[in-house]
Design a protein around this motif. Structure first.
Motif, PDB file in Angstrom:
ATOM      1  N   HIS A 356       0.828  -1.209   0.000  1.00  0.00           N
ATOM      2  CA  HIS A 356       0.000   0.000   0.000  1.00  0.00           C
ATOM      3  C   HIS A 356       0.859   1.254   0.000  1.00  0.00           C
ATOM      4  N   GLN A 357       1.943   1.213   0.770  1.00  0.00           N
ATOM      5  CA  GLN A 357       2.814   2.375   0.859  1.00  0.00           C
ATOM      6  C   GLN A 357       3.681   2.554  -0.395  1.00  0.00           C
ATOM      7  N   LEU A 358       4.072   1.428  -1.039  1.00  0.00           N
ATOM      8  CA  LEU A 358       5.028   1.493  -2.145  1.00  0.00           C
ATOM      9  C   LEU A 358       4.395   1.240  -3.500  1.00  0.00           C
ATOM     10  N   THR A 366       1.464  -4.742  -7.994  1.00  0.00           N
ATOM     11  CA  THR A 366       0.691  -5.527  -7.026  1.00  0.00           C
ATOM     12  C   THR A 366      -0.801  -5.260  -7.121  1.00  0.00           C
ATOM     13  N   GLY A 367      -1.203  -4.182  -7.795  1.00  0.00           N
ATOM     14  CA  GLY A 367      -2.608  -3.803  -7.843  1.00  0.00           C
ATOM     15  C   GLY A 367      -2.933  -2.747  -6.808  1.00  0.00           C
ATOM     16  N   LYS A 368      -4.134  -2.228  -6.887  1.00  0.00           N
ATOM     17  CA  LYS A 368      -4.553  -1.163  -5.984  1.00  0.00           C
ATOM     18  C   LYS A 368      -5.651  -1.638  -5.046  1.00  0.00           C
ATOM     19  N   GLY A 369      -5.847  -0.854  -4.006  1.00  0.00           N
ATOM     20  CA  GLY A 369      -6.929  -1.143  -3.072  1.00  0.00           C
ATOM     21  C   GLY A 369      -6.769  -2.499  -2.416  1.00  0.00           C
ATOM     22  N   GLU A 370      -7.843  -3.294  -2.424  1.00  0.00           N
ATOM     23  CA  GLU A 370      -7.794  -4.590  -1.750  1.00  0.00           C
ATOM     24  C   GLU A 370      -6.841  -5.566  -2.424  1.00  0.00           C
ATOM     25  N   PHE A 371      -6.477  -5.330  -3.695  1.00  0.00           N
ATOM     26  CA  PHE A 371      -5.497  -6.186  -4.353  1.00  0.00           C
ATOM     27  C   PHE A 371      -4.113  -6.030  -3.720  1.00  0.00           C
ATOM     28  N   ALA A 372      -3.865  -4.893  -3.095  1.00  0.00           N
ATOM     29  CA  ALA A 372      -2.567  -4.656  -2.462  1.00  0.00           C
ATOM     30  C   ALA A 372      -2.516  -5.143  -1.022  1.00  0.00           C
ATOM     31  N   ASP A 373      -3.620  -5.726  -0.521  1.00  0.00           N
ATOM     32  CA  ASP A 373      -3.600  -6.277   0.832  1.00  0.00           C
ATOM     33  C   ASP A 373      -2.662  -7.476   0.900  1.00  0.00           C
ATOM     34  N   SER A 612     -26.932   3.508 -22.538  1.00  0.00           N
ATOM     35  CA  SER A 612     -26.768   4.114 -23.862  1.00  0.00           C
ATOM     36  C   SER A 612     -25.824   5.303 -23.878  1.00  0.00           C
ATOM     37  N   CYS A 613     -25.275   5.699 -22.737  1.00  0.00           N
ATOM     38  CA  CYS A 613     -24.426   6.891 -22.720  1.00  0.00           C
ATOM     39  C   CYS A 613     -23.059   6.611 -23.317  1.00  0.00           C
ATOM     40  N   ASP A 614     -22.418   7.661 -23.824  1.00  0.00           N
ATOM     41  CA  ASP A 614     -21.092   7.580 -24.431  1.00  0.00           C
ATOM     42  C   ASP A 614     -20.061   8.076 -23.414  1.00  0.00           C
ATOM     43  N   PRO A 615     -19.105   7.229 -22.965  1.00  0.00           N
ATOM     44  CA  PRO A 615     -18.167   7.651 -21.922  1.00  0.00           C
ATOM     45  C   PRO A 615     -16.945   8.412 -22.444  1.00  0.00           C
ATOM     46  N   SER A 616     -16.868   8.670 -23.744  1.00  0.00           N
ATOM     47  CA  SER A 616     -15.647   9.243 -24.317  1.00  0.00           C
ATOM     48  C   SER A 616     -15.235  10.590 -23.729  1.00  0.00           C
ATOM     49  N   PRO A 617     -16.143  11.473 -23.231  1.00  0.00           N
ATOM     50  CA  PRO A 617     -15.669  12.744 -22.660  1.00  0.00           C
ATOM     51  C   PRO A 617     -14.922  12.590 -21.338  1.00  0.00           C
ATOM     52  N   VAL A 618     -15.005  11.453 -20.675  1.00  0.00           N
ATOM     53  CA  VAL A 618     -14.369  11.284 -19.368  1.00  0.00           C
ATOM     54  C   VAL A 618     -12.858  11.140 -19.541  1.00  0.00           C
ATOM     55  N   ALA A 619     -12.091  11.768 -18.637  1.00  0.00           N
ATOM     56  CA  ALA A 619     -10.626  11.700 -18.702  1.00  0.00           C
ATOM     57  C   ALA A 619     -10.155  10.257 -18.528  1.00  0.00           C
ATOM     58  N   GLU A 620      -9.135   9.883 -19.289  1.00  0.00           N
ATOM     59  CA  GLU A 620      -8.649   8.499 -19.292  1.00  0.00           C
ATOM     60  C   GLU A 620      -8.162   8.058 -17.919  1.00  0.00           C
ATOM     61  N   GLY A 621      -7.583   8.951 -17.159  1.00  0.00           N
ATOM     62  CA  GLY A 621      -7.039   8.595 -15.860  1.00  0.00           C
ATOM     63  C   GLY A 621      -8.073   8.165 -14.847  1.00  0.00           C
ATOM     64  N   LEU A 622      -9.366   8.407 -15.123  1.00  0.00           N
ATOM     65  CA  LEU A 622     -10.426   8.020 -14.193  1.00  0.00           C
ATOM     66  C   LEU A 622     -10.888   6.583 -14.412  1.00  0.00           C
ATOM     67  N   PHE A 623     -10.401   5.926 -15.458  1.00  0.00           N
ATOM     68  CA  PHE A 623     -10.779   4.543 -15.743  1.00  0.00           C
ATOM     69  C   PHE A 623      -9.769   3.583 -15.113  1.00  0.00           C
ATOM     70  N   ASP A 624     -10.273   2.459 -14.653  1.00  0.00           N
ATOM     71  CA  ASP A 624      -9.435   1.417 -14.060  1.00  0.00           C
ATOM     72  C   ASP A 624      -9.483   0.189 -14.967  1.00  0.00           C
ATOM     73  N   PRO A 625      -8.409  -0.095 -15.740  1.00  0.00           N
ATOM     74  CA  PRO A 625      -8.434  -1.254 -16.643  1.00  0.00           C
ATOM     75  C   PRO A 625      -8.325  -2.562 -15.855  1.00  0.00           C
ATOM     76  N   ARG A 626      -9.183  -3.526 -16.161  1.00  0.00           N
ATOM     77  CA  ARG A 626      -9.197  -4.816 -15.485  1.00  0.00           C
ATOM     78  C   ARG A 626      -9.079  -5.935 -16.524  1.00  0.00           C
ATOM     79  N   PRO A 627      -8.037  -6.763 -16.470  1.00  0.00           N
ATOM     80  CA  PRO A 627      -7.970  -7.935 -17.363  1.00  0.00           C
ATOM     81  C   PRO A 627      -9.092  -8.912 -17.037  1.00  0.00           C
ATOM     82  N   THR A 628      -9.631  -9.555 -18.053  1.00  0.00           N
ATOM     83  CA  THR A 628     -10.691 -10.539 -17.854  1.00  0.00           C
ATOM     84  C   THR A 628     -10.283 -11.936 -18.289  1.00  0.00           C
TER      85      THR A 628
END
Length: 773
Positions: A356-358, A366-373, A612-628
């Motif tokens: 969490h600190q590093l 390591t991931g963020k949030g609970e992934f870093a536990d 139906s909304c288009d998310p393109s106006p949102v800044a890229e840094g606000l998205f959290d990419p998750r592999p599936t």
């Protein structure tokens, strides 16, 4: 009669492999151009000798130039590394060259060495002339060779003393009629035949070789082998010495022969390897004990001498990597548990310490949030080294663990593992296993919703509760490399198949196949070319608890992921392949954060509720990419490793390629990503410490977007404080008459993620221990 050991057969020399490299020459100079340690000076300060700039050979057809260069003592100045040579770096820095100086007294001797080598290869008319050219810059040495007409083998005959069994061993030798009359080849044939006789039980076999070249036919040779197999030999009494904790039977069970069997030297070697596999054995020697060197014994006793180590052992370790942050492990082992050489091991491991600190700096994978536990594993393992045969072993374990694939899922599990391994041949093992485990998945909601459209909180709750995963697996592993931690020659192959269904006790059903092959070639001067190909596929699965709605569901743990320090190094851990973007609902509904920025929200509540909304106006840094993860995977790695500073520091240049495809995606090799890179390896006592930097070419990619589902506020059932809060035009907080529904919502429009990466955004750093493969 003396008993001779079978000499090792000398195989044909390998021709050098031509290798092309076509990227980042400037990178190489920047990274390694200053790695030289200074030029090698003349011996004893003799600067009067000219530098030897070139050694060339002309006229050689039968023998490769590289072979001839290894025969002579005069060597030319050369680049310290093939990489420096390919990038022309040696032209600009003497520190990158190994300087060599002409040895005039060795020139005539070198000529004689080349002539003698040709003579042993059957070219008895070969003539070698030398020419030296001395210039201001240095000297050049040229060898001109007239190979002449070779002497060829006209016939090969065998004389065997009335033994039809031996006659069956004479075919397929390394020399044939029509080959050049090579004394080395004939010795290899003699060694091969001797080894065959030994393995057939003729331990006292003697083979005499004769050859004849007639004066009237100077280019034809007749070769003969006189074979005296002697008596057939059998194993005698097996004598065990040095055992204290282990019973004699514990050791003899590991011996793959019994008294009275035909004597075969390879079984003695196999017995020694098997005994070493007993963890308590520190040293083992298996020897044949004939009554005397001259005696033709038909029964030969075997002496097994062992030295035991400590019965109990404690080991601790600690480390750091970008994927696991700081980690520690402790292990206690009893190496003769309840007798029988059984091994009981208790292991505890914890990782993600200080993540969490590093996380933003030293532990960013390591991931963020609970992934870093904190995550870790506690296990108890029992190994029975001999099960009905010295080739079989039984492994049973019980474990509890909390593991995670960063930003994909967190897995908590309790389980058992049962496995049987059988040694098929040297370093060839087959395994059969069953691993029932009670698992619980967390933080995988985005994966469920994107991959299987399991988006409602009720369906997701079925996933996140504890479920049984109980695959049956079978695997085959062949390892012909020369070193486990740092292979430089040989190859390896592994294949593994798994099946899970309600018949194996699993809530998840699937069939999975994965395979990998790797090869290692020593080019010259500790320059190693390593290559690996991987692939895998998993069938359309089913989750029994959702009945028909669960068709196509594959447990996230069993899906394929790519990217990371041991995969495609231009991507982070698990970041290559299908992904989904997670975004908080308030980022889609809010205005700009300040009065100066009055951009309208990306989505209206109604559009968001319907997806139906288009998310393109949102800044890229606000998205959290998750592999599936995906259902098919293909990958390849090509790496050239070369010395930089002696045997301590090694450089590497690599190119990784691979891709993972989702269940609904067609498999197209045009989708494969190629990421080149550079690396350093420091050879520490615990293995190679590796630093790699990969470069990815990929730009923007359209990814699906998932957010929280919403519904209209109902004052009869909802609390006022549950309403969604967003920032208004002036940065003030606004309460909307909408609340989160608890479900997930997949937006209809994708988002172009990573559209304008900088050069630094394309680089991926990895720090780990051990070679990548």
């Amino acid at each position: 009669m003396s008993v001779a050991e079978v000499p090792s057969q000398t195989g044909p020399s390998l021709r050098p492999t031509a290798v092309r490299f076509s990227f980042l020459a400037g990178f190489l100079l920047a990274a390694f151009g200053l790695a030289g340690t200074g030029a090698i000076q003349p011996v004893h300060g003799q600067t009067s000798r000219p530098e030897l700039l070139e050694v060339s050979f002309e006229g050689n057809q039968a023998i490769h130039t590289d072979t001839l260069r290894k025969i002579i003592l005069n060597r030319a100045t050369n680049c310290r590394s093939i990489i420096f040579k390919l990038t022309l770096a040696c032209r600009f820095s003497e520190a990158l060259r190994t300087r060599r100086f002409l040895e005039p007294r060795q020139v005539s001797r070198d000529s004689a060495r080349v002539s003698l080598y040709y003579w042993t290869q059957g070219y008895r008319e070969a003539r070698v002339d030398t020419a030296m050219t001395v210039e201001d810059e240095g000297a050049r040495l040229a060898f001109t060779i007239d190979e002449g007409r070779p002497v060829r083998i006209d016939s090969i005959s065998f004389r065997v003393y009335d033994n039809p069994i031996v006659e069956n061993l004479l075919s397929g030798l390394p020399v044939r009629r029509g080959d050049p009359f090579s004394t080395r080849g004939l010795e290899a044939a003699r060694d091969t035949l001797t080894r065959r006789l030994y393995e057939a039980g003729y331990f006292h076999a003697e083979i005499l070789r004769s050859s004849f070249i007639a004066t009237e036919a100077p280019y034809s040779a007749r070769v003969g082998f006189e074979v005296d197999p002697g008596p057939r030999v059998r194993f005698g009494e097996i004598i065990v010495e040095g055992n204290v904790e282990l019973d004699r039977s514990n050791i003899t069970r590991m011996v793959p022969f019994q008294t009275g069997q035909l004597f075969r030297p390879r079984l003695i070697e196999e017995a020694q390897r098997n005994i070493y596999s007993l963890d308590l054995i520190r040293n083992a020697t298996v020897q044949a004990m004939p009554s005397s060197p001259e005696a033709l014994d038909t029964i030969i006793p075997i002496r097994v001498q062992v030295a035991e180590g400590d019965v109990h052992r404690v080991r601790t370790a600690a480390g750091w990597s970008t994927a696991d942050c700081f980690n520690a492990e402790a292990r206690w082992a009893s190496r003769n548990f309840m007798g029988g050489a059984r091994r009981l091991t208790v292991t505890g491991r914890v990782s993600n310490i200080l993540s969490h600190q590093l996380e933003p700096t030293a532990c960013y994978q390591t991931g963020k949030g609970e992934f870093a536990d904190l995550k870790g594993r506690f296990s108890v393992e029992l190994v029975q080294p001999s099960l009905f045969s010295s080739r079989n072993s039984l492994v049973m374990s019980a474990f509890a663990e909390r593991e995670s694939l960063p930003d994909v899922f967190i897995r908590e599990a309790f389980g058992l593992s049962f496995g049987i391994s059988r040694i098929l041949s040297r370093r060839t093992t087959a395994t059969l296993s069953w691993q029932p485990q009670l698992t619980r998945l967390a933080a995988a909601e985005a994966s469920f919703c994107n991959s299987f459209l399991i988006c409602t909180k009720d369906d997701i709750s079925v996933f996140v509760q504890r479920n049984w995963l109980a695959p049956v697996g079978i695997g085959l592993n062949l390892d012909r490399s020369n070193n486990v931690l740092n292979p430089t020659r040989g190859w390896s192959f592994a294949i593994e198949a798994e099946h899970a269904s309600r018949f194996t006790g699993s809530d998840f059903s699937y069939n999975r196949l994965a395979s990998e092959v790797a090869s290692y070639i020593d080019l010259s001067g500790d320059v190693i070319l390593a290559f690996r190909v991987r692939g895998g596929a998993i069938s359309e699965g089913q989750f029994e608890k959702l009945d028909e709605a669960g068709l196509g569901i594959i447990h996230p743990q069993k899906r394929f992921y790519a990217g990371g320090s041991n995969s495609v190094r231009g991507f982070g851990e698990g970041r290559l392949g299908p992904r989904v973007l997670r975004v908080d609902v308030d980022h889609l509904l809010e205005n700009g954060p300040t009065a100066e920025n009055r951009a309208p929200p990306a989505c209206t509540p109604t559009a968001l509720a319907t997806g139906s909304c288009d998310p393109s106006p949102v800044a890229e840094g606000l998205f959290d990419p998750r592999p599936t993860g995906g259902s098919r995977m293909a990958g390849a790695n090509l790496e050239l490793r070369f010395p930089l500073v002696g045997s301590l520091l090694q450089g590497a240049v690599f190119a990784d390629a691979g891709q993972v495809w989702g269940q609904a995606e067609p498999t197209s090799f045009g989708d494969i990503e190629v990421t080149p890179g550079l690396g350093l390896r420091y050879f520490s006592p615990i293995g190679p410490i590796r630093l790699d930097v990969g470069y990815r070419y990929r730009g923007g990619v359209d990814l699906g977007v998932i957010t929280q589902g919403i519904r209209a506020f109902d004052p009869m059932t909802d609390k006022a404080d549950d309403r969604i809060r967003v920032r208004g035009p002036g940065g003030n907080t606004i309460l909307l008459d909408w609340v989160e529904s608890g479900d997930l919502r997949v937006l209809n429009s994708p988002y172009l993620f990573g559209a304008n990466p900088t050069f630094w955004d394309r680089l991926q750093l990895h720090f780990s221990i051990g070679q990548a493969f």
